[in-house]
Design a protein around this motif. Structure first.
Motif, PDB file in Angstrom:
ATOM      1  N   ASN A  47       0.822  -1.221   0.000  1.00  0.00           N
ATOM      2  CA  ASN A  47       0.000   0.000   0.000  1.00  0.00           C
ATOM      3  C   ASN A  47       0.850   1.264   0.000  1.00  0.00           C
ATOM      4  N   ARG A  48       2.098   1.126   0.407  1.00  0.00           N
ATOM      5  CA  ARG A  48       2.964   2.300   0.500  1.00  0.00           C
ATOM      6  C   ARG A  48       4.125   2.160  -0.484  1.00  0.00           C
ATOM      7  N   PRO A  49       4.133   3.001  -1.520  1.00  0.00           N
ATOM      8  CA  PRO A  49       5.238   2.905  -2.485  1.00  0.00           C
ATOM      9  C   PRO A  49       6.562   3.388  -1.896  1.00  0.00           C
ATOM     10  N   GLN A  50       7.611   3.081  -2.629  1.00  0.00           N
ATOM     11  CA  GLN A  50       8.956   3.407  -2.157  1.00  0.00           C
ATOM     12  C   GLN A  50       9.469   4.641  -2.907  1.00  0.00           C
ATOM     13  N   LEU A  51      10.066   5.559  -2.156  1.00  0.00           N
ATOM     14  CA  LEU A  51      10.630   6.769  -2.773  1.00  0.00           C
ATOM     15  C   LEU A  51      12.147   6.638  -2.802  1.00  0.00           C
ATOM     16  N   GLN A  52      12.707   6.639  -3.993  1.00  0.00           N
ATOM     17  CA  GLN A  52      14.175   6.597  -4.128  1.00  0.00           C
ATOM     18  C   GLN A  52      14.645   8.002  -4.467  1.00  0.00           C
ATOM     19  N   PHE A  53      15.408   8.579  -3.562  1.00  0.00           N
ATOM     20  CA  PHE A  53      15.916   9.923  -3.813  1.00  0.00           C
ATOM     21  C   PHE A  53      17.046   9.880  -4.833  1.00  0.00           C
ATOM     22  N   LEU A  54      17.218  10.985  -5.524  1.00  0.00           N
ATOM     23  CA  LEU A  54      18.294  11.048  -6.514  1.00  0.00           C
ATOM     24  C   LEU A  54      19.568  11.610  -5.889  1.00  0.00           C
ATOM     25  N   ASP A  55      19.425  12.357  -4.783  1.00  0.00           N
ATOM     26  CA  ASP A  55      20.595  12.923  -4.096  1.00  0.00           C
ATOM     27  C   ASP A  55      20.953  12.070  -2.891  1.00  0.00           C
ATOM     28  N   LYS A  56      22.239  12.026  -2.609  1.00  0.00           N
ATOM     29  CA  LYS A  56      22.677  11.271  -1.431  1.00  0.00           C
ATOM     30  C   LYS A  56      22.214  11.955  -0.155  1.00  0.00           C
ATOM     31  N   ASP A  57      22.234  13.272  -0.176  1.00  0.00           N
ATOM     32  CA  ASP A  57      21.833  14.033   1.000  1.00  0.00           C
ATOM     33  C   ASP A  57      20.374  14.459   0.832  1.00  0.00           C
ATOM     34  N   SER A  58      19.459  13.568   1.192  1.00  0.00           N
ATOM     35  CA  SER A  58      18.044  13.850   0.910  1.00  0.00           C
ATOM     36  C   SER A  58      17.446  14.838   1.917  1.00  0.00           C
ATOM     37  N   LYS A  59      17.956  14.857   3.140  1.00  0.00           N
ATOM     38  CA  LYS A  59      17.453  15.699   4.238  1.00  0.00           C
ATOM     39  C   LYS A  59      15.983  15.412   4.569  1.00  0.00           C
ATOM     40  N   ALA A  60      15.474  14.319   4.082  1.00  0.00           N
ATOM     41  CA  ALA A  60      14.061  14.027   4.310  1.00  0.00           C
ATOM     42  C   ALA A  60      13.838  13.495   5.719  1.00  0.00           C
ATOM     43  N   ILE A  61      12.700  13.831   6.276  1.00  0.00           N
ATOM     44  CA  ILE A  61      12.310  13.301   7.588  1.00  0.00           C
ATOM     45  C   ILE A  61      10.854  12.814   7.501  1.00  0.00           C
TER      46      ILE A  61
END
Lengths: 247, 175
Positions: free
Chosen positions: A178-192
């Protein structure tokens, strides 16, 4: 017709006997290569009395209001950024078409919706599909009166997305859950966890700044770039009407 | 029109309802009734129809039926995977069992065959997905859950649905 021995298969006389079967397979091949055109259209025609009515109207309106609030915030930020850059002028004259969901498979091997509008109504392959809450998928194939949506959760779904807070791009990949996966393009995603994920403001394939989901967890150790699990804001299992953005 | 065509027409006329029942498979796939599901995953309708068909009609007819059913189901499903090879293989296998008659048509046997068939069906799709769209651990967990849920719900329904179809077809053939 008895069960033939496999040696018989190579005799010309046998082929003359089985041509009706070959014809039958040919007909079904046509169904296959037309993406089930006859079947989808017949299903749409016969299931017409059972299409969802307007009972969900208020609920849908509430969802749309929430979506609009999130979009306004994103658009304000985007406008500010664009004014600063003095570039990227995009037209806002897009058309949306409402379509009823007449078949829904949100679990299992395929995650798809069948909509009661198709090629005759102007829907084309690749058109984005939105429900209350945001983007839910893209049109995968169309028949004259129906269209098939590949949901964002479906294996094989890949959509370019944007994290507005951190201004990072990524690819949202359907993995069957139900929850897709997000692959960031930058190494430093800063996502929380809690960050909003939307379509890119500079996207040419998808409508810009449409909310998609909220980051639920982030794996910063993933290689080659961090990965996140995204909870979608639109719930395909509860949507009876969607909006298709026309070209 | 050759003898083969006449034979086919007679056969299809005699078994009009039997052939019609095959059309229900894509319709049920479209409708996907949520009340008939396990962990939100519905049964494999193709297996529930193909198993009695193969037991009743034999190998050749079952392989052709598997091919036709696979073509239609591939047409109404998303691109990327194909159901044709596994449905043809199951038709071939079950058609072989069909020669043994009554021994195979007990409820428990039907359930077991449906369970194995659905597991093979799921495994075939899962392998195709993994090969074509390699993903992480979550994909494997989802694949396993889908495979188990679908095979269990299908095997639970098989004794009822397949027995009923077998009886119905035999009655149609006798009358």
């Amino acid at each position: 017709m008895g069960v033939p021995s496999w040696g018989e298969l190579f005799r010309l006389r046998y082929w003359l006997r089985v041509w009706p079967w070959i014809f039958l397979v040919g007909v079904f091949s046509l169904v296959r290569f037309s993406k089930g055109a006859g079947f989808s259209d017949a299903y749409a025609f016969l299931s017409r009395p059972f299409w969802p009515g307007s009972a969900q109207g208020e609920w849908v309106q509430k969802g749309i209001q929430i979506e609009h609030l999130a979009r306004i915030n994103l658009l304000e930020q985007d406008n500010k950024r664009l004014r600063e850059m003095l570039s990227l002028q995009r037209s806002s004259g897009r058309e949306f078409l409402s379509a009823a969901v007449i078949s829904r498979t949100v679990q299992g091997w395929w995650h798809q919706l069948v909509l009661a509008k198709g090629e005759r109504h102007g829907i084309d392959r690749g058109n984005p599909v939105m429900g209350p809450g945001g983007l839910i998928g893209l049109i995968e194939s169309v028949t004259p009166t129906t269209s098939r949506v590949r949901l964002l959760t479906s294996p094989g779904s890949r959509v370019g997305v944007w994290a507005p807070r951190t201004k990072r791009h990524g690819i949202l990949i359907g993995i069957g859950t139900n929850r897709p996966q997000l692959q960031f393009l930058d190494k430093d995603s800063k996502a929380i966890p809690g960050d909003l994920v939307s379509t890119s403001p500079a996207s040419t394939l998808l409508p810009p700044n449409v909310p998609i989901g909220i980051i639920q967890s982030v794996d910063t150790e993933a290689l080659p770039a961090p990965e996140a699990v995204v909870q979608l804001t639109a719930a395909p299992e509860a949507i009876d009407w969607v909006q298709v953005q026309m070209n | 029109m050759g003898a083969g065509a006449n034979e086919l027409i007679v056969r299809l006329t005699k078994r009009g309802i039997c052939a019609f029942s095959g059309l229900i498979v894509p319709w049920l796939t479209f409708a996907a009734p949520t009340w008939l599901s396990l962990s939100s995953i519905g049964p494999c309708w193709a297996v529930l129809w193909l198993l009695p068909w193969a037991l009743e009609e034999g190998q050749f007819s079952a392989v052709i039926a598997g091919l036709c059913l696979g073509l239609v189901l591939d047409g109404i499903s998303l691109d990327g995977t194909s159901q044709i090879p596994i449905l043809m293989a199951l038709g071939f296998w079950w058609g072989h069992f069909g020669k043994r008659g009554g021994q195979i048509e007990r409820s428990l046997n039907l359930g077991l065959l449906a369970w194995i068939g659905t597991a093979a069906f799921g495994l075939s799709l899962w392998i195709q997905i993994v090969i074509m769209q390699p993903q992480g651990d979550l994909t494997y967990a989802w694949g396993l859950k889908t495979l188990l849920s679908q095979s269990i719900i299908t095997s639970l329904l098989a004794p009822m649905v397949c027995s009923w179809l077998l009886l119905f077809w035999r009655k149609s053939n006798l009358s």
